[in-house]
Design an enzyme around this catalytic site. Structure first.
Site, PDB file in Angstrom:
ATOM      1  CG  ASN A  37      -2.144   0.685   1.095  1.00  0.00           C
ATOM      2  OD1 ASN A  37      -2.633   1.273  -0.146  1.00  0.00           O
ATOM      3  ND2 ASN A  37      -3.230   0.774   2.012  1.00  0.00           N
ATOM      4  CG  HIS A 122     -12.219  -2.820   9.843  1.00  0.00           C
ATOM      5  ND1 HIS A 122     -11.015  -2.188   9.381  1.00  0.00           N
ATOM      6  CD2 HIS A 122     -11.587  -3.885  10.243  1.00  0.00           C
ATOM      7  CE1 HIS A 122      -9.923  -2.952   9.321  1.00  0.00           C
ATOM      8  NE2 HIS A 122     -10.157  -4.120   9.900  1.00  0.00           N
ATOM      9  NE  ARG A 147     -10.130  -2.364  13.064  1.00  0.00           N
ATOM     10  CZ  ARG A 147      -9.421  -1.698  12.273  1.00  0.00           C
ATOM     11  NH1 ARG A 147      -8.050  -2.206  12.193  1.00  0.00           N
ATOM     12  NH2 ARG A 147      -9.852  -0.832  11.399  1.00  0.00           N
ATOM     13  CE1 TYR A 159      -6.832   1.111  12.235  1.00  0.00           C
ATOM     14  CE2 TYR A 159      -6.328   1.924  10.048  1.00  0.00           C
ATOM     15  CZ  TYR A 159      -6.739   1.002  11.062  1.00  0.00           C
ATOM     16  OH  TYR A 159      -7.026  -0.171  10.307  1.00  0.00           O
ATOM     17  CG  ASP A 219      -4.775  -1.776  14.474  1.00  0.00           C
ATOM     18  OD1 ASP A 219      -4.824  -2.237  13.222  1.00  0.00           O
ATOM     19  OD2 ASP A 219      -3.809  -1.596  15.037  1.00  0.00           O
ATOM     20  CG  HIS A 221      -3.008   1.616  12.960  1.00  0.00           C
ATOM     21  ND1 HIS A 221      -2.235   2.807  11.967  1.00  0.00           N
ATOM     22  CD2 HIS A 221      -3.355   0.768  12.272  1.00  0.00           C
ATOM     23  CE1 HIS A 221      -2.426   1.959  10.860  1.00  0.00           C
ATOM     24  NE2 HIS A 221      -3.180   1.017  10.996  1.00  0.00           N
ATOM     25  CD  GLU A 245      -4.271  -5.240  14.392  1.00  0.00           C
ATOM     26  OE1 GLU A 245      -3.744  -4.769  13.352  1.00  0.00           O
ATOM     27  OE2 GLU A 245      -5.447  -5.271  14.425  1.00  0.00           O
ATOM     28  CD  GLU A 271      -1.512  -3.903  10.403  1.00  0.00           C
ATOM     29  OE1 GLU A 271      -1.509  -2.998  10.103  1.00  0.00           O
ATOM     30  OE2 GLU A 271      -2.530  -4.599  11.157  1.00  0.00           O
ATOM     31  NE  ARG A 292      -3.372  -7.921  12.904  1.00  0.00           N
ATOM     32  CZ  ARG A 292      -4.163  -7.800  11.829  1.00  0.00           C
ATOM     33  NH1 ARG A 292      -5.268  -8.751  11.655  1.00  0.00           N
ATOM     34  NH2 ARG A 292      -4.598  -6.530  11.414  1.00  0.00           N
ATOM     35  CG  HIS A 321      -2.946  -6.910   7.949  1.00  0.00           C
ATOM     36  ND1 HIS A 321      -2.025  -6.441   7.073  1.00  0.00           N
ATOM     37  CD2 HIS A 321      -3.855  -6.103   8.448  1.00  0.00           C
ATOM     38  CE1 HIS A 321      -2.417  -5.108   6.949  1.00  0.00           C
ATOM     39  NE2 HIS A 321      -3.394  -4.956   7.580  1.00  0.00           N
ATOM     40  CG  ASP A 325      -3.478  -2.585   2.352  1.00  0.00           C
ATOM     41  OD1 ASP A 325      -2.619  -2.891   3.088  1.00  0.00           O
ATOM     42  OD2 ASP A 325      -4.695  -2.220   3.234  1.00  0.00           O
ATOM     43  CD  GLU A 348      -7.758  -6.459   9.128  1.00  0.00           C
ATOM     44  OE1 GLU A 348      -7.839  -5.335   9.281  1.00  0.00           O
ATOM     45  OE2 GLU A 348      -6.640  -6.999   9.572  1.00  0.00           O
ATOM     46  CD1 TRP A 411      -2.709   7.943  10.016  1.00  0.00           C
ATOM     47  CD2 TRP A 411      -2.076   6.036   9.030  1.00  0.00           C
ATOM     48  NE1 TRP A 411      -3.499   7.652   9.393  1.00  0.00           N
ATOM     49  CE2 TRP A 411      -3.453   6.390   8.956  1.00  0.00           C
ATOM     50  CE3 TRP A 411      -1.492   4.666   8.707  1.00  0.00           C
ATOM     51  CZ2 TRP A 411      -4.347   5.522   8.458  1.00  0.00           C
ATOM     52  CZ3 TRP A 411      -2.293   3.788   8.154  1.00  0.00           C
ATOM     53  CH2 TRP A 411      -3.784   4.198   7.987  1.00  0.00           C
TER      54      TRP A 411
HETATM   55  C1  CS2 Z   1      -4.790  -2.115   9.760  1.00  0.00           C
HETATM   56  C2  CS2 Z   1      -4.661  -1.941   8.163  1.00  0.00           C
HETATM   57  O1  CS2 Z   1      -6.453  -3.563   9.162  1.00  0.00           O
HETATM   58  C3  CS2 Z   1      -5.494  -3.300   9.818  1.00  0.00           C
HETATM   59  O2  CS2 Z   1      -5.230  -3.932  10.848  1.00  0.00           O
HETATM   60  O3  CS2 Z   1      -3.591  -1.859  10.587  1.00  0.00           O
HETATM   61  O4  CS2 Z   1      -5.726  -1.298   7.815  1.00  0.00           O
HETATM   62  C4  CS2 Z   1      -3.620  -0.861   7.717  1.00  0.00           C
HETATM   63  O5  CS2 Z   1      -3.587   0.309   8.210  1.00  0.00           O
HETATM   64  C5  CS2 Z   1      -3.476  -0.902   6.238  1.00  0.00           C
HETATM   65  O6  CS2 Z   1      -3.243  -2.208   5.944  1.00  0.00           O
HETATM   66  C6  CS2 Z   1      -2.365  -0.224   5.883  1.00  0.00           C
HETATM   67  O7  CS2 Z   1      -2.039  -0.148   4.336  1.00  0.00           O
HETATM   68 MG    MG Z   2      -3.761  -3.364  12.313  1.00  0.00          MG
END
Ligand code: CS2
Ligand code: MG
Length: 411
Positions: A37, A122, A147, A159, A219, A221, A245, A271, A292, A321, A325, A348, A411
């Site tokens: 991504n 999600h 989630r 996010y 998450d 993140h 996560e 991930e 992950r 994961h 993407d 996921e 991020w």
């Molecule tokens: C995230 C992703 O799904 C998740 O757990 O961490 O959406 C992540 O932000 C993207 O794959 C980034 O490309």
């Molecule tokens: Mg994630």
């Protein structure tokens, strides 16, 4: 069975995807996902300029040997670009082997260990009413786990909140795709202390509304320091999360020792990891509960199976994961692994957009909250090359964060 042709196909139906398409002298076609991504074209070049010339004429049956050759002969090992390129070759060769054997790949990996794979979706909202609606929406879609991502008072955009941007025609929603088409990444704001104050109140409200049983995931993140993550894990214990996560930036594996000292909230990470070596200490020291790793960023099916087999010795489970993407090819690959391994935990499942599903025809199913890759030979995904040709690549970047004082933050 000789590899006769190798094409790198870039398409952008709902978002950019990079797919390797291998063809053998016996007419079998294999697909592999190489989507990274926001850095897609780097992998396209790695494949076209460096890997494809090495594949033509190779024996398509020798998956492990080809993996080791691409990994070791590159000298410069690991890293997201290299491992996404190797992943695409590995997946495509497993796809071909399944077609040659007239079997779905999970049968080649040891057969099914369950009838289907529990998936999580999600759910998100700027505030609790929106979040509750999103959770109900996912339960209606058949998810049995969700989630939870929430807005934080005082922050403009963070996010994982679906509703904060519907770009055009209602197709390009945030939860469909965090990367934004455009020449520059968008800036978002962040405040960890505000988040730590707010999040426990949200999980309390969700438990009050939906009860104690619904598996809830969150998450972090990569945004907290070790002690902040420890504090969050502890404050969420009353709400019995399925997992927390990426609570800290993944590079610092020591961080999880401190988090583990303070909380029993299960931890999931990995991930952005690219090789089994990234997990070695975390697994050996029982610092995580879920792996992950994703087929596309981890070098493919062969290493994904290996890390899950390694984790099984420590009763650590899979939690692959599965955002948008990861293309339908990469997603199918990990469903086959998930069906075969004993230590499957959860998968996921962010659903792809309608244009993507026209480009990639998939045999996978999602029923009663369970995913299944289907029983077509190979991975069970076919690429409609003409349809893919309608959607040329479009520059897109993931957002980035700045704190109130302007400091760049994870991020
Ligand atoms: C995230 C992703 O799904 C998740 O757990 O961490 O959406 C992540 O932000 C993207 O794959 C980034 O490309
Ligand atoms: Mg994630």
């Amino acid at each position: 069975m000789i590899i006769e042709r190798a094409d790198v196909i870039v398409t952008s139906p709902n978002r950019n995807f990079v797919t390797l398409r291998l063809q053998t002298d016996e007419g079998h076609v294999g697909l592999g996902d190489a989507t990274l991504n926001g850095r897609e074209l780097a992998v396209v070049s790695y494949l076209k300029d460096h890997v494809v010339p090495l594949l033509i004429g190779k024996d398509a049956h020798r998956i492990e040997d080809t993996w080791q050759f691409l990994y070791r002969s590159s000298y410069w090992r690991r890293g997201p670009v290299t491992m996404a390129a190797i992943a695409a070759v590995d997946m495509a060769l497993w796809d071909i082997k399944g077609k040659a054997a007239n079997m779905p790949v999970y049968q080649l990996l040891g057969g099914a260990s369950r009838s289907g794979l529990m998936a999580y979706g999600h759910a998100s909202g700027i505030d609790n009413p929106q979040l509750f609606d999103s959770i109900r929406e996912h339960l209606e879609l058949g998810y049995r786990s969700v989630r939870v991502q929430t807005g934080v008072p005082g922050l403009k955009a963070i996010y994982g909140i679906a509703a904060q941007s519907t770009l055009d025609g209602g197709e390009e929603r945030y939860d469909h795709e965090p990367a934004r088409r455009g020449a520059q990444p968008t800036e978002e704001d962040w405040d960890t202390r505000a988040y730590l104050r707010h999040l426990p109140t949200v999980f309390e409200a969700v438990r009050n509304e939906f009860g104690p049983e619904l598996p809830l995931l969150h998450d972090g993140h990569h945004r907290m320091t070790p002690i902040q993550a420890a504090k969050l894990g502890k404050s969420l214990e009353p709400y019995d999360l399925f997992w927390l996560e990426d609570c800290t930036p993944a590079e610092n594996q020591e961080a999880l020792r401190l988090v583990r000292q303070h909380t029993t909230t299960p931890l999931a990470i990995g991930e952005i990891f690219n090789t089994v070596w990234d997990f070695q200490a975390l697994i050996k020291e029982q610092l995580i509960d879920y792996v992950r790793a994703a087929s596309t960023h981890f070098g493919g099916i062969s290493p994904l199976k290996k890390v899950m087999d390694y984790a099984a010795q420590y009763q650590i489970k899979s939690g692959c994961h599965g955002p948008t993407d990861i293309s339908p090819v990469g997603f199918a690959a990990q469903l086959h692994v998930g069906l075969a391994i004993h230590n499957f935990g959860i998968q996921e499942y962010m659903q792809h957009g309608s244009r993507t599903n026209e480009v990639f025809q998939q045999s996978m199913t999602f029923e009663n909250g369970l995913l299944h890759p289907g029983d077509n030979p190979g991975l069970g995904v076919e690429l409609n090359v003409d349809e893919a040709g309608k959607y040329p690549y479009e520059q897109a970047y993931l957002p980035f964060n700045r704190l109130a004082d302007g400091t760049v933050h994870d991020w």
